[in-house]
Structure formats: structure tokens, C-alpha cells
Design an enzyme around this catalytic site. Structure first.
Site, PDB file in Angstrom:
ATOM      1  N   TYR A 108      15.477  33.114 -20.092  1.00 42.29           N
ATOM      2  CA  TYR A 108      16.186  33.881 -21.135  1.00 42.29           C
ATOM      3  C   TYR A 108      16.664  35.224 -20.578  1.00 42.29           C
ATOM      4  O   TYR A 108      17.834  35.570 -20.689  1.00 42.29           O
ATOM      5  CB  TYR A 108      15.271  34.077 -22.351  1.00 42.29           C
ATOM      6  CG  TYR A 108      16.008  34.616 -23.568  1.00 42.29           C
ATOM      7  CD1 TYR A 108      16.804  33.773 -24.343  1.00 42.29           C
ATOM      8  CD2 TYR A 108      15.921  35.951 -23.933  1.00 42.29           C
ATOM      9  CE1 TYR A 108      17.498  34.260 -25.455  1.00 42.29           C
ATOM     10  CE2 TYR A 108      16.612  36.443 -25.036  1.00 42.29           C
ATOM     11  CZ  TYR A 108      17.391  35.591 -25.797  1.00 42.29           C
ATOM     12  OH  TYR A 108      18.072  36.079 -26.889  1.00 42.29           O
TER      13      TYR A 108
ATOM     14  N   LYS B  93      20.566  36.298 -19.925  1.00 40.77           N
ATOM     15  CA  LYS B  93      21.154  37.385 -20.718  1.00 40.77           C
ATOM     16  C   LYS B  93      21.586  38.561 -19.818  1.00 40.77           C
ATOM     17  O   LYS B  93      22.595  39.206 -20.081  1.00 40.77           O
ATOM     18  CB  LYS B  93      20.176  37.848 -21.798  1.00 40.77           C
ATOM     19  CG  LYS B  93      19.897  36.778 -22.871  1.00 40.77           C
ATOM     20  CD  LYS B  93      21.155  36.391 -23.625  1.00 40.77           C
ATOM     21  CE  LYS B  93      20.867  35.481 -24.806  1.00 40.77           C
ATOM     22  NZ  LYS B  93      22.076  35.161 -25.578  1.00 40.77           N
TER      23      LYS B  93
HETATM   24  N1  LIG Z   1      17.319  36.377 -33.138  1.00 46.00           N
HETATM   25  C1  LIG Z   1      17.035  37.268 -32.216  1.00 46.00           C
HETATM   26  O1  LIG Z   1      15.999  37.951 -32.280  1.00 46.00           O
HETATM   27  C2  LIG Z   1      17.985  37.508 -31.071  1.00 46.00           C
HETATM   28  C3  LIG Z   1      17.754  38.620 -30.264  1.00 46.00           C
HETATM   29  C4  LIG Z   1      18.612  38.873 -29.199  1.00 46.00           C
HETATM   30  C5  LIG Z   1      19.670  38.027 -28.963  1.00 46.00           C
HETATM   31  N2  LIG Z   1      19.864  36.938 -29.757  1.00 46.00           N
HETATM   32  C6  LIG Z   1      20.985  36.073 -29.419  1.00 46.00           C
HETATM   33  O2  LIG Z   1      21.811  35.953 -30.550  1.00 46.00           O
HETATM   34  C7  LIG Z   1      22.497  34.689 -30.492  1.00 46.00           C
HETATM   35  C8  LIG Z   1      22.323  33.991 -31.825  1.00 46.00           C
HETATM   36  O3  LIG Z   1      20.942  33.763 -32.018  1.00 46.00           O
HETATM   37  P1  LIG Z   1      20.281  33.509 -33.446  1.00 46.00           P
HETATM   38  O4  LIG Z   1      19.015  34.266 -33.477  1.00 46.00           O
HETATM   39  O5  LIG Z   1      21.279  33.689 -34.510  1.00 46.00           O
HETATM   40  O6  LIG Z   1      19.894  31.976 -33.252  1.00 46.00           O
HETATM   41  P2  LIG Z   1      19.972  30.719 -34.224  1.00 46.00           P
HETATM   42  O7  LIG Z   1      19.129  29.688 -33.583  1.00 46.00           O
HETATM   43  O8  LIG Z   1      19.719  31.110 -35.645  1.00 46.00           O
HETATM   44  O9  LIG Z   1      21.515  30.300 -34.116  1.00 46.00           O
HETATM   45  C9  LIG Z   1      22.057  29.838 -32.916  1.00 46.00           C
HETATM   46  C10 LIG Z   1      23.158  28.830 -33.244  1.00 46.00           C
HETATM   47  O10 LIG Z   1      23.717  28.377 -31.996  1.00 46.00           O
HETATM   48  C11 LIG Z   1      23.883  26.976 -32.069  1.00 46.00           C
HETATM   49  N3  LIG Z   1      23.863  26.419 -30.712  1.00 46.00           N
HETATM   50  C12 LIG Z   1      22.781  26.265 -29.890  1.00 46.00           C
HETATM   51  N4  LIG Z   1      23.153  25.689 -28.748  1.00 46.00           N
HETATM   52  C13 LIG Z   1      24.497  25.482 -28.841  1.00 46.00           C
HETATM   53  C14 LIG Z   1      25.458  24.905 -27.971  1.00 46.00           C
HETATM   54  N5  LIG Z   1      25.111  24.390 -26.782  1.00 46.00           N
HETATM   55  N6  LIG Z   1      26.747  24.852 -28.371  1.00 46.00           N
HETATM   56  C15 LIG Z   1      27.121  25.334 -29.573  1.00 46.00           C
HETATM   57  N7  LIG Z   1      26.251  25.875 -30.460  1.00 46.00           N
HETATM   58  C16 LIG Z   1      24.956  25.940 -30.078  1.00 46.00           C
HETATM   59  C17 LIG Z   1      22.710  26.494 -32.907  1.00 46.00           C
HETATM   60  O11 LIG Z   1      22.957  25.198 -33.444  1.00 46.00           O
HETATM   61  C18 LIG Z   1      22.628  27.583 -33.956  1.00 46.00           C
HETATM   62  O12 LIG Z   1      23.446  27.297 -35.081  1.00 46.00           O
HETATM   63  C19 LIG Z   1      21.913  33.955 -29.293  1.00 46.00           C
HETATM   64  O13 LIG Z   1      22.760  34.109 -28.186  1.00 46.00           O
HETATM   65  C20 LIG Z   1      20.594  34.662 -29.061  1.00 46.00           C
HETATM   66  O14 LIG Z   1      20.144  34.563 -27.734  1.00 46.00           O
HETATM   67  C21 LIG Z   1      19.052  36.664 -30.798  1.00 46.00           C
END
Ligand SMILES: NC(=O)c1ccc[n+]([C@@H]2O[C@H](COP(=O)([O-])OP(=O)(O)OC[C@H]3O[C@@H](n4cnc5c(N)ncnc54)[C@H](O)[C@@H]3O)[C@@H](O)[C@H]2O)c1
Length: 275
Positions: free
Chosen positions: A176, A180
């Protein structure tokens, strides 16, 4: 549902987000739009009058998003595409169909991503590869496919969702953090390469945000929610709409001179030297 109820929904959703009039009638392509931060981005941009192309691997969540958006923002056009961002041919085809429908793509919210928390000595090669594939290769494929259209039109904004874990480290997050951090550097390269062509490329670097991704880690015992809140100076997790609001600002003309940056939104987490 009565028209009165529809108006109340739209009013509530619009009031939740700051208004950036220059985003009205633009076209935003959001990956990972079915859940969490991507889903909140869809609401935030729709509330600003932006037309949407939503991509996700999960067809049910996309259909749900389409129905909710149609109910709340009937004036917004919404295109849904089921594809994985790791498949560059599918990404090219999705991008071409969005461009064919709308005639332009103004904003790419390059947001889809997955977690891969596991002790490094136990991390299978396949899980490492998959995390790098989704979090890095997929982000690259989407940026490249969309930028071809943006360069031709002479303008565009790309926002890659990185993470605070692209700027600071934590144990058991080798894939991860590495993916990132690579997104942060990819953002800088694309920004300096494409700025002369009228594009801006920035990264969002959220801390812990209340979404399915975090919920899954909590429910499988890989994350302690109480400890997490205690560790965060703000005393809470972020909410998806707070990251979506940052995306609105960065996509708007107010951020016209911000380019090649990773903007951290983490409630003070990464600034805090915890003891
Ligand atoms: N939630 C957190 O705490 C957090 C923190 C830092 C960064 N992020 C980043 O934010 C982004 C969104 O995360 P989130 O927390 O909303 O996650 P989430 O799991 O709620 O949503 C992610 C979405 O991406 C879709 N997805 C996964 N793999 C995919 C692929 N190969 N092709 C197309 N769609 C795909 C999933 O189906 C899902 O709908 C990510 O990049 C994550 O790394 C999240």
C-alpha cells in the site's frame, strides 16, 4: 416520490457542498465511484452541476449510485461503466465511450484503490502484484488514456487519490505505502510534463476516512478503531465528503496555480509524532 421530496433531497445534497460555479457543465470521470470517497465525489460534483462518468468493478454499487444520483440531481447526466482499471484495453474503451458521449473530459478523479495490509514476511507475491496493479498501474492507465483527450482539448484536471501513506510509513503496509508513494511521484511527473499542454495534476492524500475500505479492516480485526481515533489529533476519522470537498477545490479555478502537489487531509495524523 413527489417533486417536493426530490427538491428537498437536491437542496440538502447541494447545501452540503461548497459551490464552485466554474465546475457547472464540466464532465468528470470518477473511478471507484461506487463506494466511499468516489461515491462522495460523485455527489459533490453533481451538486456543482458537473456531468458524471462513473467507473467501478462493482456493478451493483454503480447501479445504486446511478439511481440515487438520478433521484437527487435529475438535471445531471450520468454514464456508468463497469471495468477494472488494471485492464488497459478496458480503460481505453471506457475513456473513448465517455468522450463519444460528452465530447470532452474535463476532470479525472483517479480514485479507485485497495488496501493490502499484511505482515510483509507473509505477503504473497500475488497480493503484492494486485495492489501495485490497482493502486499504481491502474492509476497510470487512466491518467494516460484520459490525458490524450485533455491534451487534444488543451485543458484538464487530474486528481489522483494517493494517501497519507504515500508520504509516511506504517508497518504491514509494504504494498500500500509503496504504491501510494509511487502515485505521489507519478503525479509530480505528469504535472511537470503536461503543464505546458494546459493540464494540472495533483494528488489527494487522505488519512483514515470512514469508508468500506476502513470498515473491512476494522471488522476483520486488522485495525483498532478506538486506537486510531486516539492517535489522530482531530480525535476522529475523516468523512468521505471532506475528501470530496478537497477535490472540488483542487478541480476548480481557485486552484489554478496548484500543480504537482500531494495535499494531505488527515486530521493532523501525519504531523503528530506520537509517543
Ligand atoms: N478510506 C481511507 O481511509 C483512505 C485513506 C487514504 C486513501 N484512501 C484511498 O481512497 C481511494 C478510495 O478508497 P475508499 O476508502 O473510498 O474505498 P472503498 O473500498 O469504499 O471504494 C473503492 C472503490 O473502488 C472500486 N475498485 C476497487 N478495485 C477496482 C478496480 N480494479 N477497478 C475499478 N474499481 C475498483 C471498489 O469496487 C470500490 O467501489 C483509494 O484509492 C484508497 O486507497 C482511502
Amino acid at each position: 416520490m413527489s417533486d417536493h421530496t426530490i427538491d428537498a433531497h437536491a437542496l440538502h445534497a447541494t447545501a452540503k457542498y461548497k459551490q464552485f460555479p466554474d465546475l457547472a457543465n464540466q464532465v468528470a470521470f470518477i473511478t471507484g465511484a461506487g463506494s466511499g470517497i468516489g461515491r462522495a465525489m460523485a455527489d459533490a460534483f453533481a451538486a456543482n452541476g458537473t456531468h458524471l462518468a462513473l467507473l467501478d468493478v462493482n456493478i451493483e454499487s454503480l447501479e445504486r449510485a446511478r439511481a440515487e444520483l438520478h433521484r437527487t440531481f435529475p438535471q445531471i447526466e450520468v454514464e456508468c461503466l463497469v471495468a477494472s482499471i488494471v485492464d488497459e484495453t478496458a480503460v481505453e474503451a471506457a475513456t473513448a465511450s465517455i468522450h463519444a458521449r460528452f465530447g470532452r473530459i474535463d476532470i479525472l478523479l483517479n480514485n479507485a484503490g485497495i488496501s493490502a495490509n499484511r505482515p510483509t514476511l507473509e505477503l504473497p507475491a500475488q497480493q503484492w502484484r494486485h495492489a501495485i496493479d490497482v493502486n499504481l498501474n491502474g492509476v497510470f492507465f487512466c491518467a494516460q488514456a484520459v490525458a490524450r483527450h485533455m491534451v487534444a482539448q488543451g485543458s484538464g484536471v487530474i486528481l489522483n487519490t494517493a494517501s497519507m501513506y504515500g508520504t509516511v510509513a506504517a508497518p504491514e503496509r509494504a504494498a500500500y505505502c509503496a504504491s501510494k508513494a509511487a502515485v505521489v511521484m507519478l503525479t509530480k511527473v505528469l504535472a511537470v510534463e503536461w503543464a505546458p499542454k494546459g493540464l494540472r495534476v495533483n494528488a489527494l492524500a487522505p488519512g483514515y476516512v470512514h469508508t468500506a475500505l476502513v470498515q473491512e479492516l476494522v471488522s476483520t480485526g486488522r485495525m483498532d478503531l478506538a486506537a486510531l481515533k486516539k492517535r489522530t489529533p482531530a480525535g476522529r476519522l475523516g468523512e468521505p465528503h471532506e475528501i470530496a470537498t478537497l477535490a472540488l477545490f483542487l478541480a476548480s479555478e481557485h486552484a489554478a496555480f496548484i500543480n504537482g502537489q500531494a495535499i494531505v487531509a488527515d486530521g493532523g495524523w501525519s504531523a503528530y509524532s506520537y509517543i
